[in-house]
Design a protein around this motif. Sequence first.
Motif, PDB file in Angstrom:
ATOM      1  N   VAL A 232       0.840  -1.205   0.000  1.00 37.61           N
ATOM      2  CA  VAL A 232       0.000   0.000   0.000  1.00 37.61           C
ATOM      3  C   VAL A 232       0.872   1.252   0.000  1.00 37.61           C
ATOM      4  O   VAL A 232       0.642   2.195  -0.761  1.00 37.61           O
ATOM      5  CB  VAL A 232      -0.957  -0.007   1.208  1.00 37.61           C
ATOM      6  N   GLN A 236       1.111   3.707  -3.260  1.00 38.83           N
ATOM      7  CA  GLN A 236       0.679   5.107  -3.179  1.00 38.83           C
ATOM      8  C   GLN A 236       1.789   6.054  -3.609  1.00 38.83           C
ATOM      9  O   GLN A 236       1.536   7.077  -4.257  1.00 38.83           O
ATOM     10  CB  GLN A 236       0.211   5.415  -1.763  1.00 38.83           C
ATOM     11  N   PRO A 245      -3.886   5.836 -10.528  1.00 37.01           N
ATOM     12  CA  PRO A 245      -4.329   5.220  -9.277  1.00 37.01           C
ATOM     13  C   PRO A 245      -3.746   3.826  -9.065  1.00 37.01           C
ATOM     14  O   PRO A 245      -3.553   3.064 -10.011  1.00 37.01           O
ATOM     15  CB  PRO A 245      -5.854   5.150  -9.439  1.00 37.01           C
ATOM     16  N   PHE A 246      -3.497   3.505  -7.794  1.00 39.33           N
ATOM     17  CA  PHE A 246      -3.026   2.180  -7.406  1.00 39.33           C
ATOM     18  C   PHE A 246      -4.156   1.424  -6.737  1.00 39.33           C
ATOM     19  O   PHE A 246      -4.938   1.983  -5.971  1.00 39.33           O
ATOM     20  CB  PHE A 246      -1.845   2.294  -6.431  1.00 39.33           C
ATOM     21  N   ARG A 247      -4.230   0.125  -7.030  1.00 33.40           N
ATOM     22  CA  ARG A 247      -5.239  -0.710  -6.386  1.00 33.40           C
ATOM     23  C   ARG A 247      -4.610  -2.033  -5.979  1.00 33.40           C
ATOM     24  O   ARG A 247      -3.839  -2.622  -6.731  1.00 33.40           O
ATOM     25  CB  ARG A 247      -6.414  -0.972  -7.341  1.00 33.40           C
ATOM     26  N   VAL A 248      -4.933  -2.479  -4.768  1.00 32.23           N
ATOM     27  CA  VAL A 248      -4.444  -3.773  -4.283  1.00 32.23           C
ATOM     28  C   VAL A 248      -5.308  -4.871  -4.892  1.00 32.23           C
ATOM     29  O   VAL A 248      -6.539  -4.822  -4.804  1.00 32.23           O
ATOM     30  CB  VAL A 248      -4.505  -3.842  -2.750  1.00 32.23           C
ATOM     31  N   SER A 250      -6.961  -8.621  -5.211  1.00 25.01           N
ATOM     32  CA  SER A 250      -7.479  -9.570  -4.222  1.00 25.01           C
ATOM     33  C   SER A 250      -7.527 -10.982  -4.798  1.00 25.01           C
ATOM     34  O   SER A 250      -7.530 -11.174  -6.021  1.00 25.01           O
ATOM     35  CB  SER A 250      -8.881  -9.148  -3.758  1.00 25.01           C
ATOM     36  N   GLU A 253      -9.174 -12.676  -8.250  1.00 24.79           N
ATOM     37  CA  GLU A 253      -9.344 -11.637  -9.272  1.00 24.79           C
ATOM     38  C   GLU A 253      -8.460 -11.920 -10.484  1.00 24.79           C
ATOM     39  O   GLU A 253      -7.342 -12.412 -10.357  1.00 24.79           O
ATOM     40  CB  GLU A 253      -8.975 -10.282  -8.668  1.00 24.79           C
ATOM     41  N   GLU A 278      -5.633   2.088 -14.061  1.00 20.38           N
ATOM     42  CA  GLU A 278      -4.936   1.938 -12.784  1.00 20.38           C
ATOM     43  C   GLU A 278      -3.767   0.974 -12.932  1.00 20.38           C
ATOM     44  O   GLU A 278      -3.517   0.437 -14.023  1.00 20.38           O
ATOM     45  CB  GLU A 278      -5.913   1.403 -11.731  1.00 20.38           C
ATOM     46  N   THR A 280      -1.419  -2.195 -10.499  1.00 19.88           N
ATOM     47  CA  THR A 280      -1.328  -2.992  -9.284  1.00 19.88           C
ATOM     48  C   THR A 280       0.056  -3.620  -9.207  1.00 19.88           C
ATOM     49  O   THR A 280       0.812  -3.615 -10.185  1.00 19.88           O
ATOM     50  CB  THR A 280      -2.417  -4.081  -9.236  1.00 19.88           C
TER      51      THR A 280
END
Length: 317
Positions: A232, A236, A245-248, A250, A253, A278, A280
């Motif tokens: 995270v 960021q 944008p960053f996204r974790v 899961s 997925e 985005e 990841t």
Amino acid sequence: MRRYHFRYLPTNQRREALVDRVHLIIDGTDGRTHYIELPTSAVGVEATPIGAIIEATAAGRQTHAADRNIANIAGKNDGLYRTADHLATARADRGIVDPVAYVEAHVRRLEALRRAGIVARLDADQWRIPAEFEQRAAMHGDGHTPATSLRVLTTLDLDTQIASDGATWLDRQLVGRDPMPITTAGFGLEVQSALDRRREHHITQGDASRDGKGRLLYRRHLLATLQGRELVRVGQEIAMAQGLPFRVASAGETIRGTYREAVQLASGRFALIENAQEFTLVLWRPVIDRSLGREVVGVMTDGGISWQLGRGRGLGA
């Protein structure tokens, strides 16, 4: 198989190039200094930062019978192997059909070891045999495969790991299933001290506590928690720098995007996967590097990601 964890030493202490071999002198967590030999083609380790923790795995080779014979002859002659001495011994052994051919086979072995810088030829019939001859000769193997493999466990030195927010090599020693035995001498003593300081760091951060009996209890799923925090934070930071944008990701997925680069973290190496909206970060594996700059597809799992590369076959990470 013999396995050592060691600290990568400064250049003037670690490397001696001899013909087509590279010799490493390493600090082990067993408190001893080890001698490791590699072919020059295997020395990607040169790019490893000083202070990194590396695992050296020596293949479980059996010592050559010829090496034992050479060591025995030399041991009786102050470290000198003489073909005349060996021939006399061979002729006295009824089990040896052709003593001359038998000794010549040993000489061929010595020639191979001379080219590797392990023994020195004094003249046509005499060789200087070092004290560590059998160990070094066993590591040399037959010359066709690397005698030892090196794996970088972390590029971070001990001091950096102590205060890291990621899942470090020290943490895997603290709570992992297969911690390496570490002595309280030499580099092993430094590691023990770093482990103590890392424990105190976890207590300060609320990731560990002591019960009424003084036992240290760690947060459940400590390694996953630390890795998640680091992802995270780094995600960021990259998002701010790149404006994306960053996204974790899961478990379960499907990840689809372009593999842009590999990012080295305390928790390991991660692949940055980017699409139009985005990006990841997912665990990196060597197989994905062939797809650098290309679109990749993978399915997240509890332990990493299963890449769908080449004809729809999955390659786990």
